[in-house]
Structures are given as C-alpha cells and as structure tokens.
Design a protein around this motif. Structure first.
Motif, mmCIF file in Angstrom:
data_model
loop_
_atom_site.group_PDB
_atom_site.id
_atom_site.type_symbol
_atom_site.label_atom_id
_atom_site.label_comp_id
_atom_site.label_asym_id
_atom_site.label_seq_id
_atom_site.Cartn_x
_atom_site.Cartn_y
_atom_site.Cartn_z
ATOM 1 N N GLY A 17 -4.022 -12.923 -8.404
ATOM 2 C CA GLY A 17 -2.702 -13.400 -8.807
ATOM 3 C C GLY A 17 -1.561 -12.676 -8.118
ATOM 4 O O GLY A 17 -1.719 -11.593 -7.563
ATOM 5 N N LYS A 18 -0.423 -13.309 -8.135
ATOM 6 C CA LYS A 18 0.827 -12.736 -7.625
ATOM 7 C C LYS A 18 0.733 -12.332 -6.165
ATOM 8 O O LYS A 18 1.312 -11.343 -5.728
ATOM 9 C CB LYS A 18 1.264 -11.543 -8.492
ATOM 10 N N SER A 19 0.021 -13.130 -5.366
ATOM 11 C CA SER A 19 -0.202 -12.801 -3.955
ATOM 12 C C SER A 19 1.100 -12.774 -3.153
ATOM 13 O O SER A 19 1.192 -12.043 -2.167
ATOM 14 C CB SER A 19 -1.193 -13.772 -3.326
ATOM 15 N N ARG A 20 2.100 -13.535 -3.576
ATOM 16 C CA ARG A 20 3.366 -13.520 -2.835
ATOM 17 C C ARG A 20 4.105 -12.186 -2.971
ATOM 18 O O ARG A 20 5.021 -11.905 -2.215
ATOM 19 C CB ARG A 20 4.268 -14.664 -3.293
ATOM 20 N N LEU A 21 3.667 -11.364 -3.933
ATOM 21 C CA LEU A 21 4.275 -10.047 -4.097
ATOM 22 C C LEU A 21 3.575 -8.973 -3.270
ATOM 23 O O LEU A 21 3.936 -7.800 -3.339
ATOM 24 C CB LEU A 21 4.269 -9.643 -5.575
ATOM 25 N N ALA A 22 2.580 -9.353 -2.478
ATOM 26 C CA ALA A 22 1.809 -8.393 -1.684
ATOM 27 C C ALA A 22 2.672 -7.497 -0.787
ATOM 28 O O ALA A 22 2.353 -6.320 -0.630
ATOM 29 C CB ALA A 22 0.748 -9.113 -0.863
ATOM 30 N N PRO A 23 3.761 -7.999 -0.224
ATOM 31 C CA PRO A 23 4.576 -7.092 0.582
ATOM 32 C C PRO A 23 5.220 -5.964 -0.226
ATOM 33 O O PRO A 23 5.571 -4.921 0.316
ATOM 34 C CB PRO A 23 5.662 -8.006 1.180
ATOM 35 N N GLU A 24 5.358 -6.167 -1.533
ATOM 36 C CA GLU A 24 6.039 -5.179 -2.374
ATOM 37 C C GLU A 24 5.095 -4.390 -3.286
ATOM 38 O O GLU A 24 5.402 -3.265 -3.660
ATOM 39 C CB GLU A 24 7.095 -5.874 -3.245
ATOM 40 N N LEU A 25 3.977 -5.007 -3.691
ATOM 41 C CA LEU A 25 3.063 -4.374 -4.636
ATOM 42 C C LEU A 25 1.653 -4.324 -4.050
ATOM 43 O O LEU A 25 1.201 -5.289 -3.431
ATOM 44 C CB LEU A 25 3.017 -5.169 -5.949
ATOM 45 N N ASN A 26 0.946 -3.223 -4.294
ATOM 46 C CA ASN A 26 -0.434 -3.145 -3.817
ATOM 47 C C ASN A 26 -1.346 -3.962 -4.739
ATOM 48 O O ASN A 26 -0.900 -4.492 -5.762
ATOM 49 C CB ASN A 26 -0.895 -1.689 -3.668
ATOM 50 N N ASP A 27 -2.620 -4.052 -4.392
ATOM 51 C CA ASP A 27 -3.566 -4.888 -5.146
ATOM 52 C C ASP A 27 -3.639 -4.488 -6.621
ATOM 53 O O ASP A 27 -3.650 -5.340 -7.508
ATOM 54 C CB ASP A 27 -4.963 -4.808 -4.535
ATOM 55 N N THR A 28 -3.709 -3.195 -6.885
ATOM 56 C CA THR A 28 -3.800 -2.714 -8.269
ATOM 57 C C THR A 28 -2.539 -3.052 -9.055
ATOM 58 O O THR A 28 -2.619 -3.490 -10.207
ATOM 59 C CB THR A 28 -4.054 -1.188 -8.287
ATOM 60 N N GLN A 29 -1.392 -2.877 -8.447
ATOM 61 C CA GLN A 29 -0.133 -3.189 -9.123
ATOM 62 C C GLN A 29 -0.033 -4.677 -9.440
ATOM 63 O O GLN A 29 0.404 -5.059 -10.527
ATOM 64 C CB GLN A 29 1.056 -2.752 -8.251
ATOM 65 N N ARG A 30 -0.447 -5.516 -8.504
ATOM 66 C CA ARG A 30 -0.403 -6.966 -8.748
ATOM 67 C C ARG A 30 -1.382 -7.363 -9.839
ATOM 68 O O ARG A 30 -1.072 -8.182 -10.701
ATOM 69 C CB ARG A 30 -0.680 -7.740 -7.455
ATOM 70 N N SER A 31 -2.563 -6.783 -9.851
ATOM 71 C CA SER A 31 -3.553 -7.069 -10.885
ATOM 72 C C SER A 31 -3.028 -6.644 -12.259
ATOM 73 O O SER A 31 -3.136 -7.395 -13.231
ATOM 74 C CB SER A 31 -4.863 -6.344 -10.558
ATOM 75 N N ASP A 32 -2.457 -5.447 -12.322
ATOM 76 C CA ASP A 32 -1.886 -4.960 -13.586
ATOM 77 C C ASP A 32 -0.747 -5.850 -14.059
ATOM 78 O O ASP A 32 -0.629 -6.139 -15.255
ATOM 79 C CB ASP A 32 -1.387 -3.524 -13.440
ATOM 80 N N LEU A 33 0.096 -6.280 -13.131
ATOM 81 C CA LEU A 33 1.197 -7.171 -13.481
ATOM 82 C C LEU A 33 0.676 -8.495 -14.025
ATOM 83 O O LEU A 33 1.159 -8.992 -15.052
ATOM 84 C CB LEU A 33 2.088 -7.420 -12.258
#
Length: 87
Positions: A17-33
């Motif tokens: 999820g939240k793959s469009r945030l990849a430039p700003e958040l790492n994989d763990t941060q996106r998963s947690d979000l």
C-alpha cells in the motif's frame, strides 16, 4: 424500516500500500501507515453506528487479522486484484 447498509473495505497487503509515497517513506513506514489508516477507518466506521456491518476484503493475513480484531467481517480475496474481489 432501517437500511441494511454495509461498508465494504478492499485493502491491499500492508507492504504493497501507499506506493506513491515511496519517494518520501521507506517500506516499513508505508506499511505502518497503511495499518494505522485501516485501524482508524474501522474505528471511525464503527463509532458512526451507520453500518449494519463492515466487511474487509484482502488477500493478506495481517490485514484480515486487523479487521477481525476490530470486529469487522472478512472475506479473503479469491482472485488477484481488489476490483475482481469486489465483483
């Protein structure tokens, strides 16, 4: 006679999820979000008391467990893709 209104919530696996945030958040941060957003959505949906039930659709065990823990019904995706699962 009241409405029999269900909330259907299709959810990708948290780590997708939240793959469009990849430039700003790492994989763990996106998963947690993604997890926190689902938990918040389910909490707010239950609090509104508008829905007869809440159904979370996903192929991911972690997503389905969060849904069960929140008191939602779950449906495991039987085909790849959330649109197909909603159909």
């Amino acid at each position: 006679m009241g409405l029999n209104l269900w909330l259907l919530v299709p959810v990708k696996p948290f780590d997708e999820g939240k793959s469009r945030l990849a430039p700003e958040l790492n994989d763990t941060q996106r998963s947690d979000l993604s997890r926190r957003l689902l938990e918040r959505l389910l909490s707010l949906a239950r609090a509104t008391e508008l829905f007869t039930g809440i159904l979370v659709i996903s192929r991911d065990d972690d997503v389905l467990q969060v849904a069960v823990d929140a008191g939602a019904a779950v449906l495991r995706e039987s085909s790849y893709g959330l649109n197909a699962a909603l159909d």
